[in-house]
Design an enzyme around this catalytic site. Sequence first.
Site, PDB file in Angstrom:
ATOM      1  N   ASP A   1       7.387 130.445  35.312  1.00 34.07           N
ATOM      2  CA  ASP A   1       5.992 129.739  35.582  1.00 34.07           C
ATOM      3  C   ASP A   1       5.103 130.189  34.270  1.00 34.07           C
ATOM      4  OD1 ASP A   1       3.645 128.478  36.277  1.00 34.07           O
ATOM      5  OD2 ASP A   1       4.315 128.186  38.485  1.00 34.07           O
ATOM      6  N   LEU A   2       4.580 129.239  33.599  1.00 40.55           N
ATOM      7  CA  LEU A   2       3.544 129.797  32.576  1.00 40.55           C
ATOM      8  C   LEU A   2       2.229 130.088  33.318  1.00 40.55           C
ATOM      9  CD1 LEU A   2       4.001 127.050  29.969  1.00 40.55           C
ATOM     10  CD2 LEU A   2       5.264 129.063  30.196  1.00 40.55           C
TER      11      LEU A   2
ATOM     12  N   ASP B   1       4.686 123.129  34.455  1.00 44.27           N
ATOM     13  CA  ASP B   1       4.907 124.360  33.617  1.00 44.27           C
ATOM     14  C   ASP B   1       5.932 125.259  34.059  1.00 44.27           C
ATOM     15  OD1 ASP B   1       3.174 124.996  35.672  1.00 44.27           O
ATOM     16  OD2 ASP B   1       1.985 126.304  34.407  1.00 44.27           O
TER      17      ASP B   1
END
Length: 815
Positions: free
Chosen positions: A420-421, A463
């Site tokens: 997960d960004l 994301d």
Amino acid sequence: MTTPVKIASTNAQRQHDSAPIPRRHSLRSLSYEIGYVVVLAAIAVMLTAAMLEIQTTATAYVVGEGHWSKAQQDASHTLYRYAADGDPEQLAQVRESLQVPLGDRQARLAMEQDPPDNAAARKGFLQGRIDPEDVDRMIRMYRFLQNAPYFRDSVTQWRLGDEGVLELQRLATEIETAHAQGALDPAQITAFQDRVLEINSSLRPIEAAFSKSMVQGSRLLRNILLAISVLIFLIVSWLVIVVLRSTLYRIRDSEGTFRAAFHQAAVGMLRMKVDSRILEANETMGHILGVPAASLTGIRFLDLVHDEDRASIAPAEGHAIDWSLRTEPSEHRFLREDGSTRWLRWTVSRIEGHERGKERVFALVEDVSEARRLSDEMKYQASHDALTGLINRREIEKRLQRGIESARSLGEEHAFLFLDLDQFKLINDTCGHVAGDQLLRQIAGVLMLHMRSKDWMGRLGGDEFAVLLEQTGEEEAVRIGQRLRRALAASTFHWEGSKFNVSCSIGIVCLNGVKLDVGHVLRAADRACYQAKEDGRNCIRVYHESNQAMSRRRDEMAWVNDIRAAIANDRIVLHAQRIESLDGVRRLHYEVLVRLIDAQGTLHSPDSFLPAAERYGEAMAIDRLVVSMALDELARHPRHLIHLELCHLNISAQSIANPEFRSHVAELLDASDVPARKLCFELTETAAIANIAQAQEFIADMRTRGCKIALDDFGSGLSSFAYLKNLEVDILKIDGVFIRDIANNEVDSVLVRSMCEVARSLGKVTVAEWVEDRRMLDQLKALGVDQAQGFGIHEPCALVDLINQGMRPLRRRRT
């Protein structure tokens, strides 16, 4: 005609070899032979004419099926894209393509009327792109042979295909209606595309079955004609000499028609020897293969087939094709003159000759390369993310399931990584969605450069990315995860002169043979990833069932099901807490508070379930329900509305950021009898600042309708005063952290006074929260606070109880 020639030559040889015979006997014998020749010639003529007519008509039906299939494929492909894009031109293309199969359906229905409507049938076939010269013979064949074996099966498949086309037509209208109601979310788009794929997949075997039945039917009819020819010649022999001339004319006409159909057909046609050597090819066949049709003469059919597909047609090199096994349409790759390949669907019929070596094979060939390409493209789109080119969530779940099964059955160990960004929303909101999309593509490229060849990676959505490391233990998985994390942290995203550093948090779940399912693995990886974010971001956490932090995360996720069940079963209830004015004037102000009753009947405060709702996307569903319930309850008590001055309703950050929620509230206000001026929507300061553009739009829309806006938890942000110039709010609710110790903390007094002075200069009302003791009211009033709220003022009660209480004195908590 081969049959007469054969017989004549045989008789000539017999006469040459026989001894002289009497003249009368010779004449009688000659008469007999002439009779035999005439009769056999007549039978051959009629059978040839019938077979040519049947073959021509069957060919016309197969060609029509080709138009039907291509138009249906074009419609399915365009409708699949229309579900995602919503482009009206795509919808128009879908409906234009559907006109071809719908025209064929109109023709069939017209022929099935009693009496048949030939004009309507002819119009339908022309709409279906049937050659005008073939229309009448197709109508005749349908009228007289619709109940014949095999042809009846073709008609049944035709009807089934029409149902699929009508389903596509209805689905197109349904998607058009959905787009007209607003932008579709990914789940709706996926559902519509799945239905398109399902309909398209169901029609492919129907198309093949239609062609198969038609070919088998024509072959059966030909055999029947041969079988009954013996009976026919006894009846019609005395007419043969009279009608021979006209019959020959009809044969020439039919043969001319067939030759014209052969050379002008929209599909490729081949006439071959049994050894697959081509005797004749039509122009369409030459066009498909990129060569002059005449140059195909003498070439073996197998020499045109791609090397990799040749073995599936002939058992071994040098062996002839067993035509008896080629009873169904086949699709193979064929070589063109320029070296490229085309996918062709071919169907063959073997025509038995009366002499050894005179058997012929007739092939219909259709170029299905475009249909195959569209089908492959649709399959690719169904399993890949359009933005990054990585596999999508659906394909990830399929491959993850295979990984779980291999770990369980083969004892292999794999590792699943959930990436997960960090701070992606900041870049997306600051630079726009175009920049966000470009960042996602860049990240996918960076990560793929550092992946092992045996592993795979996909995009779960937003994301979030997924990686499966095959045959990898926990220690090695962490090492590879660190490599991916460092690679991402070392990259820089450039956009319009600005540079952004990118990092990610990674959660790891080990697949080691323990009985798991895909949902469990995804949830566990998400919990581990969330823990990585909680621990400072840009780090890795491995999921273990014993981890307490992840257990808390699991408890929060359990609340999601409780929330959904409570909404579905009317177990969301409304309470309220009064707000008291400090100027001595009695006013009826209160804030509506939400409560949840679980399946066991226990009442829960929002602190128990709202964090989970906000984290897992259920907050907007609660907000929609609360606004609707509050308006309904107020509308049922018109006398209460007369005394009510302001009812506060809380709005979450998810709802503020969603334009659909704003539209929903506007519709509720327009339909309700509750005056908008009696409502105040509370937005938390942090939510408003995080979604400032959407918050401004929501505030402007609601204030235009007459509603008030309150900024909740004011002072909790780092730049609270700075944002006041951008947020047109009416009420500032001072965060309780500044109120609860105000009697003992001089700093809190100074801060509250400054907030009140700023609010007063801007014409805004202030409300002090968390007032636990009425003895604080005088101090708050002295600091400039306008109103107070808390357990020291009023203990929350059911909204209906407060409504029934009306303007009676407040029920206060003892201090």
